[in-house]
Design an enzyme around this catalytic site. Structure first.
Site, PDB file in Angstrom:
ATOM      1  N   ASP A 218      -4.351   0.705  -9.469  1.00  0.00           N
ATOM      2  CA  ASP A 218      -5.789   0.482  -9.631  1.00  0.00           C
ATOM      3  C   ASP A 218      -6.150   0.272 -11.097  1.00  0.00           C
ATOM      4  O   ASP A 218      -6.918  -0.638 -11.444  1.00  0.00           O
ATOM      5  CB  ASP A 218      -6.575   1.683  -9.082  1.00  0.00           C
ATOM      6  CG  ASP A 218      -6.241   1.958  -7.630  1.00  0.00           C
ATOM      7  OD1 ASP A 218      -5.598   1.111  -7.003  1.00  0.00           O
ATOM      8  OD2 ASP A 218      -6.625   3.027  -7.134  1.00  0.00           O
TER       9      ASP A 218
ATOM     10  N   THR B  41       2.882   2.036  -2.147  1.00  0.00           N
ATOM     11  CA  THR B  41       4.199   1.702  -2.722  1.00  0.00           C
ATOM     12  C   THR B  41       4.231   1.972  -4.221  1.00  0.00           C
ATOM     13  O   THR B  41       5.309   2.140  -4.782  1.00  0.00           O
ATOM     14  CB  THR B  41       4.536   0.219  -2.479  1.00  0.00           C
ATOM     15  OG1 THR B  41       3.386  -0.562  -2.835  1.00  0.00           O
ATOM     16  CG2 THR B  41       4.917  -0.042  -1.048  1.00  0.00           C
TER      17      THR B  41
ATOM     18  N   GLU C 261       0.842  -1.208   0.000  1.00  0.00           N
ATOM     19  CA  GLU C 261       0.000   0.000   0.000  1.00  0.00           C
ATOM     20  C   GLU C 261       0.870   1.248   0.000  1.00  0.00           C
ATOM     21  O   GLU C 261       1.837   1.338   0.776  1.00  0.00           O
ATOM     22  CB  GLU C 261      -0.888  -0.036   1.253  1.00  0.00           C
ATOM     23  CG  GLU C 261      -2.264   0.497   1.027  1.00  0.00           C
ATOM     24  CD  GLU C 261      -3.092  -0.381   0.089  1.00  0.00           C
ATOM     25  OE1 GLU C 261      -3.134  -0.073  -1.126  1.00  0.00           O
ATOM     26  OE2 GLU C 261      -3.691  -1.353   0.569  1.00  0.00           O
TER      27      GLU C 261
ATOM     28  N   TYR D 224      -4.089  12.159   0.415  1.00  0.00           N
ATOM     29  CA  TYR D 224      -3.345  11.253  -0.471  1.00  0.00           C
ATOM     30  C   TYR D 224      -2.182  11.994  -1.129  1.00  0.00           C
ATOM     31  O   TYR D 224      -1.032  11.535  -1.107  1.00  0.00           O
ATOM     32  CB  TYR D 224      -4.292  10.681  -1.537  1.00  0.00           C
ATOM     33  CG  TYR D 224      -3.628   9.680  -2.441  1.00  0.00           C
ATOM     34  CD1 TYR D 224      -3.661   8.329  -2.146  1.00  0.00           C
ATOM     35  CD2 TYR D 224      -2.952  10.087  -3.588  1.00  0.00           C
ATOM     36  CE1 TYR D 224      -3.030   7.405  -2.971  1.00  0.00           C
ATOM     37  CE2 TYR D 224      -2.324   9.185  -4.408  1.00  0.00           C
ATOM     38  CZ  TYR D 224      -2.373   7.844  -4.098  1.00  0.00           C
ATOM     39  OH  TYR D 224      -1.752   6.937  -4.922  1.00  0.00           O
TER      40      TYR D 224
ATOM     41  N   SER E 100     -25.058   8.865 -15.590  1.00  0.00           N
ATOM     42  CA  SER E 100     -24.873   7.925 -14.485  1.00  0.00           C
ATOM     43  C   SER E 100     -26.239   7.511 -13.951  1.00  0.00           C
ATOM     44  O   SER E 100     -26.983   8.352 -13.444  1.00  0.00           O
ATOM     45  CB  SER E 100     -24.055   8.582 -13.360  1.00  0.00           C
ATOM     46  OG  SER E 100     -24.266   7.871 -12.153  1.00  0.00           O
TER      47      SER E 100
ATOM     48  N   GLY F 286     -15.866   6.056  -3.216  1.00  0.00           N
ATOM     49  CA  GLY F 286     -15.197   6.533  -1.994  1.00  0.00           C
ATOM     50  C   GLY F 286     -14.972   5.448  -0.967  1.00  0.00           C
ATOM     51  O   GLY F 286     -14.769   5.731   0.209  1.00  0.00           O
TER      52      GLY F 286
ATOM     53  N   SER G 202     -13.156   4.785  -9.274  1.00  0.00           N
ATOM     54  CA  SER G 202     -12.716   5.768 -10.281  1.00  0.00           C
ATOM     55  C   SER G 202     -11.891   5.100 -11.372  1.00  0.00           C
ATOM     56  O   SER G 202     -12.080   5.385 -12.561  1.00  0.00           O
ATOM     57  CB  SER G 202     -11.969   6.931  -9.632  1.00  0.00           C
ATOM     58  OG  SER G 202     -11.064   6.482  -8.674  1.00  0.00           O
TER      59      SER G 202
ATOM     60  N   GLY H 277     -12.613   2.947  -1.404  1.00  0.00           N
ATOM     61  CA  GLY H 277     -11.272   2.371  -1.532  1.00  0.00           C
ATOM     62  C   GLY H 277     -11.248   1.137  -2.408  1.00  0.00           C
ATOM     63  O   GLY H 277     -10.293   0.354  -2.350  1.00  0.00           O
ATOM     64  N   LEU H 278     -12.277   0.937  -3.237  1.00  0.00           N
ATOM     65  CA  LEU H 278     -12.299  -0.226  -4.128  1.00  0.00           C
ATOM     66  C   LEU H 278     -12.088   0.184  -5.586  1.00  0.00           C
ATOM     67  O   LEU H 278     -12.371  -0.564  -6.508  1.00  0.00           O
ATOM     68  CB  LEU H 278     -13.621  -1.004  -3.972  1.00  0.00           C
ATOM     69  CG  LEU H 278     -13.875  -1.536  -2.564  1.00  0.00           C
ATOM     70  CD1 LEU H 278     -15.223  -2.256  -2.498  1.00  0.00           C
ATOM     71  CD2 LEU H 278     -12.755  -2.492  -2.130  1.00  0.00           C
TER      72      LEU H 278
HETATM   73  C1  GLA Z   1      -5.139   4.606  -4.232  1.00  0.00           C
HETATM   74  C2  GLA Z   1      -4.334   4.950  -5.484  1.00  0.00           C
HETATM   75  C3  GLA Z   1      -3.314   3.853  -5.810  1.00  0.00           C
HETATM   76  C4  GLA Z   1      -2.470   3.496  -4.589  1.00  0.00           C
HETATM   77  C5  GLA Z   1      -3.356   3.259  -3.369  1.00  0.00           C
HETATM   78  C6  GLA Z   1      -2.542   3.062  -2.120  1.00  0.00           C
HETATM   79  O1  GLA Z   1      -5.946   3.503  -4.473  1.00  0.00           O
HETATM   80  O2  GLA Z   1      -5.193   5.145  -6.576  1.00  0.00           O
HETATM   81  O3  GLA Z   1      -2.507   4.244  -6.888  1.00  0.00           O
HETATM   82  O4  GLA Z   1      -1.509   4.476  -4.350  1.00  0.00           O
HETATM   83  O5  GLA Z   1      -4.260   4.327  -3.152  1.00  0.00           O
HETATM   84  O6  GLA Z   1      -1.792   1.914  -2.205  1.00  0.00           O
END
Ligand code: GLA
Length: 433
Positions: free
Chosen positions: A218, A82, A80, A267, A114, A168, A174, A170-171
């Protein structure tokens, strides 16, 4: 080959980058794993009907036949923060998707609608100097802008979008929107690109148009996900390999229901702190280009040259890369204890050193680690809210979900969504049968 790649080649006993299968068209959407019958599971089961119904609604709204594309969300097992430090990541695509039905228009406009938000936007393909408008449609426009910049002539199109991914959380909804938009826009314009090129282009859309300075993880997972596998990616060389997940393990994703907002927020600050660390360390270690190049003894030797918070950000990244390698070894050897320890250590490092966890994520992980059948638990994704990833013995999934759900409600007053997911395939066109 640098030292990490050489180590990877040796632990895997093979060359690092084995060609992977391209995502298959005609994906059979969303069977669920395990038998935990939450609302979200019932929802997942009904998702296999989505492409056909979406094409019907497209025909009712715009007329004509649509082609339908989808791109998955992702979880990251470990590695994460990284990716933007040239490091190693181990994500898996999940079996929840964003779908887009697309058809041509006669003018030079993209109309994007949407269904989830019940909002539409019009994007002119002739706009001079297009700028982000701080709206969800920026992700689609950013992709169109980057395709244009890559010399690809786009045609006007209607896009009807349906999301099976929470935003929003974290999956990577986007990235899924970017990648599904790229597939739809390319196909409708009679063009194509390799999946890795699409991932790079979508990352540029997010970095340079939307304004989140994310890494490539992602978009990569959304393009190149492989059923039943996690993807080990070297974010410097972009070499990758699919690693089979143990068949008796199930990925359980627990949503804290705390939303994060990445564009411009914590972020980007974390990324800047990492860059500051590299800049200061380069005075003593002139050969380094990124935190990927720094070992823990080197970092410790220069602790006094760094502000404390920058030192701790760097320590997270340096130790997280090592944990990815150790997790790869554990997966190869079937060492589930080591796997679990790495996930727990990753969470502690994200909480204490990188400081991107939050109270709810910590509660969710603590509850998971106290539940029967769990092998490992940690926050996943960028943090500041969102989800945890839990690796759970398949036969214990029901009990695990019930215990975490009940405990979380008691501790926080929030009702969590829980998704039981297989590692799924990457983005593809859905072939209507
Ligand atoms: C988000 C970002 C990714 C990555 C993660 C953390 O999902 O889009 O590029 O940096 O956070 O690992």
């Amino acid at each position: 080959m640098d030292r990490d790649a050489a180590y990877l080649a040796s632990v895997l006993g093979i060359g690092f980058c084995e060609p992977m299968l391209l995502p298959e068209a005609g994906l059979s959407a969303s069977e669920s794993t395990g038998s935990f019958e939450s609302d979200s599971m019932t929802k997942q089961k009904s998702e296999s009907a989505i492409p056909e119904k979406l094409a019907e609604r497209f025909a009712a709204r715009y007329g004509g036949e649509a082609r339908v594309f989808c791109a998955p969300g992702r979880v990251n097992l470990i590695g994460e923060h990284t990716d933007y430090n040239d490091g190693l990541v181990l994500p898996a695509a999940i079996d929840s998707y964003i779908w887009i039905a697309v058809g041509l228009r006669e003018d030079e406009v993209l109309e994007v609608c949407s269904e989830n938000l019940q909002q539409e936007a019009q994007i002119s393909l002739n706009e001079r100097n297009p700028r982000a408008k701080k709206k969800w449609s920026d992700y689609v426009q950013g992709v169109a802008v980057m395709l244009h910049a890559a010399g690809i002539h786009l045609r006007g199109a209607n896009l009807l979008i349906h999301s099976g991914l929470p935003s929003g959380a974290g999956l990577s909804s986007s990235a899924a929107l970017e990648v599904s938009s790229a597939l739809a826009l390319l196909a409708i314009s009679g063009q194509s690109l390799e999946p890795l090129e699409i991932a790079k282009l979508c990352r540029r859309a997010e970095n340079d148009f939307v304004g989140t300075r994310c890494g490539i993880m992602d978009q990569f997972a959304a393009c190149l996900g492989r059923a039943g596998h996690a993807l080990l990616l070297d974010c410097r060389s972009l070499e990758y390999r699919a690693l089979p997940l143990p068949p008796n393990l199930t990925m359980v994703i627990c949503n804290t229901m705390v939303k994060h907002e990445h564009a411009g927020g914590g972020y980007n600050t974390r990324r800047a702190e990492c860059e500051e660390g590299v800049r200061l360390l380069q005075r003593k270690l002139p050969g380094i280009k990124a935190l990927r190049d720094v070992s823990l003894p080197e970092l410790e030797a220069h602790q006094r040259d760094l502000p404390d918070s920058v030192y701790r950000r760097c320590r997270h990244v340096v130790t997280e890369n090592t944990r990815v390698l150790s997790t790869v070894t554990a997966l190869r050897d079937g060492d589930l204890t080591a796997l679990g320890k790495n996930l727990a250590a990753s969470h502690r490092s994200l909480r204490d050193d990188f400081e991107v966890s939050c109270h709810e994520l910590d509660v969710m992980v603590e509850l998971a680690l106290r539940s029967d059948g769990v092998l490992g638990a940690r926050m996943t994704g960028g943090g500041f809210g969102g989800c945890t990833i839990n690796l759970v013995h398949t036969e214990r999934v029901n009990a695990f979900c019930e215990s975490v759900s009940t405990g979380y409600q008691q501790a926080t007053g929030k009702i969590p969504d829980i998704y039981v997911s297989k590692a799924g395939a990457g983005a593809a066109e859905i072939v209507q049968r």
